[in-house]
Scaffold this motif. Sequence first.
Motif, short mmCIF file in Angstrom:
data_model
loop_
_atom_site.label_atom_id
_atom_site.label_comp_id
_atom_site.label_asym_id
_atom_site.label_seq_id
_atom_site.Cartn_x
_atom_site.Cartn_y
_atom_site.Cartn_z
N THR A 10 -3.20 -8.76 -6.19
CA THR A 10 -2.00 -9.10 -5.42
C THR A 10 -0.88 -9.53 -6.36
N GLY A 11 0.34 -9.32 -5.94
CA GLY A 11 1.48 -9.78 -6.74
C GLY A 11 2.76 -9.30 -6.08
N ALA A 12 3.84 -9.91 -6.44
CA ALA A 12 5.12 -9.59 -5.82
C ALA A 12 5.49 -8.13 -6.03
N SER A 13 6.21 -7.63 -5.06
CA SER A 13 6.80 -6.30 -5.19
C SER A 13 7.73 -6.33 -6.41
N GLY A 14 7.61 -5.36 -7.30
CA GLY A 14 8.48 -5.32 -8.47
C GLY A 14 7.88 -6.02 -9.69
N GLY A 16 5.40 -5.08 -11.32
CA GLY A 16 4.83 -4.09 -12.25
C GLY A 16 3.35 -3.87 -12.02
N LYS A 17 2.88 -4.24 -10.81
CA LYS A 17 1.45 -4.08 -10.47
C LYS A 17 1.01 -2.62 -10.60
N GLY A 18 1.87 -1.74 -10.12
CA GLY A 18 1.51 -0.32 -10.09
C GLY A 18 1.32 0.25 -11.49
N VAL A 35 -6.92 3.69 -1.56
CA VAL A 35 -5.62 4.22 -1.12
C VAL A 35 -5.37 3.71 0.30
N SER A 36 -4.32 2.90 0.43
CA SER A 36 -4.00 2.28 1.72
C SER A 36 -3.27 3.25 2.63
N ALA A 37 -3.27 2.90 3.91
CA ALA A 37 -2.42 3.61 4.87
C ALA A 37 -1.15 2.78 5.05
N PRO A 42 7.64 7.55 2.14
CA PRO A 42 7.33 7.75 0.71
C PRO A 42 8.57 7.58 -0.14
N ARG A 43 8.42 6.96 -1.34
CA ARG A 43 9.53 6.91 -2.30
C ARG A 43 9.53 8.22 -3.06
N PRO A 44 10.66 8.55 -3.68
CA PRO A 44 10.67 9.79 -4.47
C PRO A 44 9.52 9.76 -5.48
N VAL A 74 1.77 -6.58 8.21
CA VAL A 74 3.13 -6.05 8.21
C VAL A 74 3.84 -6.66 7.00
N TYR A 75 4.49 -5.81 6.22
CA TYR A 75 5.22 -6.28 5.04
C TYR A 75 6.62 -5.69 5.09
N CYS A 76 7.63 -6.57 5.19
CA CYS A 76 9.03 -6.14 5.26
C CYS A 76 9.22 -5.00 6.27
N HIS A 79 3.89 -1.32 8.33
CA HIS A 79 2.45 -1.63 8.38
C HIS A 79 1.77 -1.12 7.11
N TYR A 80 0.79 -1.91 6.65
CA TYR A 80 -0.05 -1.50 5.52
C TYR A 80 -1.48 -1.87 5.87
N GLY A 81 -2.46 -1.02 5.51
CA GLY A 81 -3.85 -1.37 5.80
C GLY A 81 -4.82 -0.64 4.89
N THR A 82 -6.01 -1.23 4.76
CA THR A 82 -7.06 -0.68 3.88
C THR A 82 -8.10 0.06 4.71
N PRO A 83 -8.24 1.37 4.52
CA PRO A 83 -9.28 2.12 5.25
C PRO A 83 -10.67 1.63 4.85
N LEU A 99 -8.25 -3.47 -4.49
CA LEU A 99 -7.37 -3.43 -3.32
C LEU A 99 -6.04 -4.01 -3.75
N GLU A 100 -5.01 -3.17 -3.77
CA GLU A 100 -3.68 -3.67 -4.14
C GLU A 100 -2.99 -4.05 -2.83
N ILE A 101 -3.12 -5.32 -2.46
CA ILE A 101 -2.66 -5.74 -1.13
C ILE A 101 -1.87 -7.04 -1.21
N GLU A 146 15.16 -9.01 0.66
CA GLU A 146 14.02 -9.36 1.50
C GLU A 146 12.73 -9.40 0.67
N ARG A 147 12.58 -8.41 -0.21
CA ARG A 147 11.37 -8.35 -1.04
C ARG A 147 11.32 -9.52 -2.03
N LEU A 148 12.49 -9.92 -2.53
CA LEU A 148 12.53 -11.05 -3.46
C LEU A 148 12.14 -12.34 -2.74
#
Length: 192
Positions: A10-14, A16-18, A35-37, A42-44, A74-76, A79-83, A99-101, A146-148
């Motif tokens: 887990t970690g804040a958006s931005g 560099g987790k990815g 791989v979450s749902a 999608p981003r470019p 729910v994030y910003c 919906h996000y979820g782990t299959p 799990l990157e959640i 919002e993400r910050l």
Amino acid sequence: MDKGLLIVYTGASGVGKGTVMKRLLESNDNLRLSVSATTRAPRPGETDGVEYHFVTEDRFLEMIDKSELLEHAVYCGNHYGTPEKSVRDMLSSGLDVMLEIEVKGYLQIKKLFPDCVTIFVLPPSLEELERRLKGRGTETDDVVKERLNRAIEEMEYAKYFDYQVINDDVERTKDEILDIISKIKKERTMEE
Ligand code: 5GP
């Protein structure tokens, strides 16, 4: 009893987790990312089934109804979820699963899998986080704000995680996390 290790990452958006995650997966053959749902667009450069399973809100709600998700949040506004099935299959075949959640997902997983290992990735500073979020250029100013804000709220939870790792350098951070994983696997093997 699962053979693989379940790791909540887990970690804040931005933060560099990815990028760190990509290097972790390249460096450890036994590690897989769940791989979450999500209902987020999608981003470019993102591909369905690779970064996420991009689904409609109806499909997401159906996954909840049919209990196909281990956890969801729910994030910003999305919906996000782990299959569940893919995670359980990987764990029972001996793979270690990350799990990157976000934090609400972490709370649900911790209840379901008390033995999971939890890692929180922190930015070197809030200024750096803001710079990275803006630099990504994929979100509007409002979404960045919002993400910050969400990141600042989430960082309050870092202390509850087993490990806090500062992402000051991708390679160093990757090595620190690989060391954590190998240390825990050794300890668990000795306990058996
Ligand atoms: P992003 O839109 O930047 O890809 O992700 C936003 C947030 O949602 C990140 O904190 C990410 O870790 C989290 N996230 C991604 N997939 C899941 C999931 O399956 N469950 C939960 N609870 N959070 C997720």
